[in-house]
Write a protein that holds these residues in place. Structure first.
Motif, PDB file in Angstrom:
ATOM      1  N   LEU A 168      42.215  16.809  48.425  1.00 43.47           N
ATOM      2  CA  LEU A 168      41.641  17.239  49.409  1.00 43.47           C
ATOM      3  C   LEU A 168      40.363  17.825  49.143  1.00 43.47           C
ATOM      4  O   LEU A 168      40.064  18.381  48.082  1.00 43.47           O
ATOM      5  CB  LEU A 168      42.368  18.083  50.101  1.00 43.47           C
ATOM      6  CG  LEU A 168      43.957  17.842  50.754  1.00 43.47           C
ATOM      7  CD1 LEU A 168      44.610  18.926  51.220  1.00 43.47           C
ATOM      8  CD2 LEU A 168      43.822  16.433  51.822  1.00 43.47           C
ATOM      9  N   ASP A 169      39.358  17.990  50.153  1.00 42.23           N
ATOM     10  CA  ASP A 169      38.283  18.793  49.862  1.00 42.23           C
ATOM     11  C   ASP A 169      38.427  20.314  49.379  1.00 42.23           C
ATOM     12  O   ASP A 169      39.246  20.968  50.190  1.00 42.23           O
ATOM     13  CB  ASP A 169      37.280  18.692  51.039  1.00 42.23           C
ATOM     14  CG  ASP A 169      36.191  19.531  50.856  1.00 42.23           C
ATOM     15  OD1 ASP A 169      35.387  19.316  49.697  1.00 42.23           O
ATOM     16  OD2 ASP A 169      35.409  20.488  51.646  1.00 42.23           O
ATOM     17  N   PRO A 170      37.984  20.780  48.259  1.00 43.10           N
ATOM     18  CA  PRO A 170      38.544  22.024  47.619  1.00 43.10           C
ATOM     19  C   PRO A 170      37.864  23.296  48.832  1.00 43.10           C
ATOM     20  O   PRO A 170      38.620  24.153  48.726  1.00 43.10           O
ATOM     21  CB  PRO A 170      37.745  21.911  46.316  1.00 43.10           C
ATOM     22  CG  PRO A 170      37.623  20.698  45.865  1.00 43.10           C
ATOM     23  CD  PRO A 170      37.482  19.975  47.211  1.00 43.10           C
ATOM     24  N   ALA A 171      36.723  22.949  49.336  1.00 42.82           N
ATOM     25  CA  ALA A 171      36.070  24.055  50.061  1.00 42.82           C
ATOM     26  C   ALA A 171      37.064  24.281  51.272  1.00 42.82           C
ATOM     27  O   ALA A 171      36.944  25.229  51.839  1.00 42.82           O
ATOM     28  CB  ALA A 171      34.584  23.649  50.314  1.00 42.82           C
ATOM     29  N   THR A 172      37.220  23.001  51.887  1.00 42.68           N
ATOM     30  CA  THR A 172      37.761  23.086  53.339  1.00 42.68           C
ATOM     31  C   THR A 172      39.291  22.625  53.563  1.00 42.68           C
ATOM     32  O   THR A 172      39.779  23.182  54.697  1.00 42.68           O
ATOM     33  CB  THR A 172      36.911  22.306  54.351  1.00 42.68           C
ATOM     34  OG1 THR A 172      37.091  20.891  53.999  1.00 42.68           O
ATOM     35  CG2 THR A 172      35.418  22.659  54.287  1.00 42.68           C
ATOM     36  N   GLY A 173      39.861  22.067  52.672  1.00 38.86           N
ATOM     37  CA  GLY A 173      41.214  21.624  52.637  1.00 38.86           C
ATOM     38  C   GLY A 173      41.211  20.188  53.489  1.00 38.86           C
ATOM     39  O   GLY A 173      42.189  19.761  53.869  1.00 38.86           O
ATOM     40  N   GLU A 174      39.984  19.739  54.102  1.00 37.17           N
ATOM     41  CA  GLU A 174      39.909  18.588  54.853  1.00 37.17           C
ATOM     42  C   GLU A 174      40.223  17.391  53.952  1.00 37.17           C
ATOM     43  O   GLU A 174      39.907  17.212  52.929  1.00 37.17           O
ATOM     44  CB  GLU A 174      38.635  18.248  55.396  1.00 37.17           C
ATOM     45  CG  GLU A 174      38.169  19.546  56.529  1.00 37.17           C
ATOM     46  CD  GLU A 174      39.079  19.251  57.815  1.00 37.17           C
ATOM     47  OE1 GLU A 174      39.391  18.265  58.083  1.00 37.17           O
ATOM     48  OE2 GLU A 174      39.294  20.494  58.158  1.00 37.17           O
ATOM     49  N   ARG A 175      40.869  16.440  54.725  1.00 39.56           N
ATOM     50  CA  ARG A 175      40.969  14.980  54.167  1.00 39.56           C
ATOM     51  C   ARG A 175      39.718  14.568  53.833  1.00 39.56           C
ATOM     52  O   ARG A 175      38.799  14.440  54.520  1.00 39.56           O
ATOM     53  CB  ARG A 175      41.806  14.232  55.029  1.00 39.56           C
ATOM     54  CG  ARG A 175      43.154  14.502  55.280  1.00 39.56           C
ATOM     55  CD  ARG A 175      43.978  13.472  56.115  1.00 39.56           C
ATOM     56  NE  ARG A 175      43.333  13.478  57.303  1.00 39.56           N
ATOM     57  CZ  ARG A 175      42.789  12.320  58.145  1.00 39.56           C
ATOM     58  NH1 ARG A 175      42.430  11.168  57.367  1.00 39.56           N
ATOM     59  NH2 ARG A 175      42.336  12.535  59.310  1.00 39.56           N
TER      60      ARG A 175
END
Length: 209
Positions: A102-109
């Motif tokens: 996942l995106d480390p900054a936002t947790g988004e896929r």
């Protein structure tokens, strides 16, 4: 098919070979121009999977890659740099993402970071070193665009690399990220000498979760 593979690490190297074996026109785009130059000159990646024959693969720095004429862009990047690279991609070619996590900054896929072009996800129990040696492997391609997934399946499928199609993009991305956590835990169980029963239980409960 004209394909640009972005990322000169192990998975980008192995997947470039998979595509070249299917006689696609492949360019491996590396962040390091010196690395790309060595691949172009020797047919070998000097840093990753150095045994892998890349003689049928073009190599260049990312900023010089032929994105404008590409029919497919394959992303084999660390998740930590994904959000920085994706918005800068020229052209409108579909994206096939190989990156797990996942995106480390936002947790988004990660697929949600790809805007303005079709996107598909490839995931599976794929160890790059084995794939690079043409050992049998399988993977799944997931996309909201089923026709794109089917076209990619046809383009990538081979005797040694079997591709299946799935429409559950969310499930494939989240399972790809979660299985790495389970794999780390299984490695920890090995390191602690807890035995095969404990490791099997850990994997089974991880799958249930």
């Amino acid at each position: 098919m004209r394909v640009v593979v972005v990322g000169g690490g192990s998975w980008g190297t192995a997947f470039s070979r998979v595509l070249a074996n299917r006689e696609h026109e492949v360019t491996l785009a590396c962040r390091d121009a010196e690395q790309a130059g060595t691949i172009a000159a020797t047919g070998r990646n000097p840093r990753y999977l150095t045994h892998t024959d890349l003689s049928g693969v073009n190599a260049t720095a990312i900023e010089e890659a032929p994105f404008a004429s590409a029919e497919l862009i394959v992303l084999a990047l660390p998740s930590a740099v994904y959000a920085n690279v994706v918005p800068e991609l020229p052209g409108t070619a579909p994206v096939l993402s190989l990156t797990k996590g996942l995106d480390p900054a936002t947790g988004e896929r990660l697929s949600t970071l790809v805007q303005g072009r079709p996107v598909a996800i490839l995931s599976g129990p794929n160890i790059a070193e084995e794939v690079s040696r043409d050992l049998p492997a399988a993977a799944v391609i997931a996309s909201d665009d089923r026709q794109l997934a089917l076209r990619l399946q046809e383009a990538i499928n081979s005797v040694t690399f079997r591709v299946y199609v799935n429409e559950d993009v969310v499930g494939v991305e989240l399972c790809a990220a979660a299985k790495n956590v389970i794999a780390l835990a299984a490695g920890g169980a090995d390191g602690l000498g807890l035995g095969d029963n404990a490791k099997a239980a850990l994997v089974a409960r991880g799958l249930a979760e």
